[in-house]
Scaffold this active site. Structure first.
Site, PDB file in Angstrom:
ATOM      1  N   ALA A   1       0.688  -1.135  -0.083  1.00  0.00           N
ATOM      2  CA  ALA A   1      -0.016   0.029   0.097  1.00  0.00           C
ATOM      3  C   ALA A   1       0.971   1.345   0.058  1.00  0.00           C
ATOM      4  O   ALA A   1       0.524   2.206  -0.692  1.00  0.00           O
ATOM      5  CB  ALA A   1      -1.108  -0.070   1.207  1.00  0.00           C
ATOM      6  N   LEU A   2       2.000   1.139   0.720  1.00  0.00           N
ATOM      7  CA  LEU A   2       2.776   2.286   0.919  1.00  0.00           C
ATOM      8  C   LEU A   2       3.545   2.815  -0.673  1.00  0.00           C
ATOM      9  O   LEU A   2       3.816   4.034  -1.038  1.00  0.00           O
ATOM     10  CB  LEU A   2       3.761   2.292   1.678  1.00  0.00           C
ATOM     11  CG  LEU A   2       3.570   2.456   3.205  1.00  0.00           C
ATOM     12  CD1 LEU A   2       4.751   2.097   4.122  1.00  0.00           C
ATOM     13  CD2 LEU A   2       3.016   3.817   3.407  1.00  0.00           C
TER      14      LEU A   2
ATOM     15  N   ILE B   1      -4.905  -3.541   3.857  1.00  0.00           N
ATOM     16  CA  ILE B   1      -4.164  -3.461   5.105  1.00  0.00           C
ATOM     17  C   ILE B   1      -5.059  -4.006   6.196  1.00  0.00           C
ATOM     18  O   ILE B   1      -5.957  -3.551   6.691  1.00  0.00           O
ATOM     19  CB  ILE B   1      -3.728  -2.099   5.298  1.00  0.00           C
ATOM     20  CG1 ILE B   1      -3.240  -1.388   4.460  1.00  0.00           C
ATOM     21  CG2 ILE B   1      -2.766  -1.927   6.557  1.00  0.00           C
ATOM     22  CD1 ILE B   1      -3.303   0.232   4.183  1.00  0.00           C
TER      23      ILE B   1
ATOM     24  N   THR C   1       0.984  -4.269  15.958  1.00  0.00           N
ATOM     25  CA  THR C   1       1.801  -3.216  16.219  1.00  0.00           C
ATOM     26  C   THR C   1       1.260  -2.022  15.537  1.00  0.00           C
ATOM     27  O   THR C   1       0.306  -1.974  14.819  1.00  0.00           O
ATOM     28  CB  THR C   1       3.185  -3.489  15.531  1.00  0.00           C
ATOM     29  OG1 THR C   1       3.190  -3.525  14.148  1.00  0.00           O
ATOM     30  CG2 THR C   1       4.022  -4.580  16.150  1.00  0.00           C
TER      31      THR C   1
ATOM     32  N   HIS D   1       2.331  -0.527  12.983  1.00  0.00           N
ATOM     33  CA  HIS D   1       2.651  -0.542  11.470  1.00  0.00           C
ATOM     34  C   HIS D   1       1.284  -0.274  10.774  1.00  0.00           C
ATOM     35  O   HIS D   1       1.106   0.478   9.701  1.00  0.00           O
ATOM     36  CB  HIS D   1       3.145  -1.810  10.961  1.00  0.00           C
ATOM     37  CG  HIS D   1       3.792  -1.688   9.691  1.00  0.00           C
ATOM     38  ND1 HIS D   1       4.916  -0.895   9.252  1.00  0.00           N
ATOM     39  CD2 HIS D   1       3.354  -2.467   8.895  1.00  0.00           C
ATOM     40  CE1 HIS D   1       4.993  -1.345   8.251  1.00  0.00           C
ATOM     41  NE2 HIS D   1       4.072  -2.208   7.716  1.00  0.00           N
TER      42      HIS D   1
END
Length: 154
Positions: free
Chosen positions: A60-61, A85, A90, A92
């Protein structure tokens, strides 16, 4: 919201449109289903197969950068971001969800290109599976509608 009343859409004629799709591979089972539903809906709305460009990126980034590269080619009436996602243990999840969403929006505004954001952000796999088809179709409809709206406004 999943299953929400989205109203009646106008401007869903895709016959003259060129659409770019950027799909994240991470959670590939979900993103493949998103892409299949999206492509099926684009074709149903009249977008010609030859006018659909579909590229894949790792996650996704990376989606916003690929969207920007497509937008800068000035060949596409609208773009579609596909990804998934799923919350882990975490921070993240928040980082990836927030940054990918902000990046998609920034590319759209900076390039004045409509981008339908169908990067799912879910708590678990079950939520993602439940949304994969509807959100893929929604993305296609949003892209076509917004491309036609911007054409009317120009």
């Amino acid at each position: 919201m999943f299953g929400a009343d989205k109203g009646t859409a106008d401007r869903l004629d895709g016959r003259k449109l060129h659409i770019g799709i950027v799909q994240a591979r991470f959670n590939e089972g979900i993103t493949e289903a998103l892409a299949a539903a999206c492509r099926e809906e684009l074709l149903a709305l009249g977008v010609q197969e030859k006018n659909i460009r579909h590229v894949r990126v790792p996650g996704a980034l990376e989606v916003p950068l690929a969207l920007q590269a497509l937008a800068e080619q000035d060949e596409y009436d609208a773009l579609i971001a596909l990804g998934c996602i799923i919350r882990g243990e975490t921070y993240h999840f928040e980082l990836v969800a927030n940054e990918s969403g902000a990046g998609v929006t920034r590319v759209s505004l900076d390039t004045q290109t409509p981008i339908a954001n169908a990067i799912l952000t879910t708590e678990n796999l079950e939520q993602a599976v439940a949304r994969q088809t509807e959100k893929g179709r929604d993305a296609a409809r949003v892209a076509v509608e917004m491309a036609n709206l911007l054409e009317e406004l120009s």
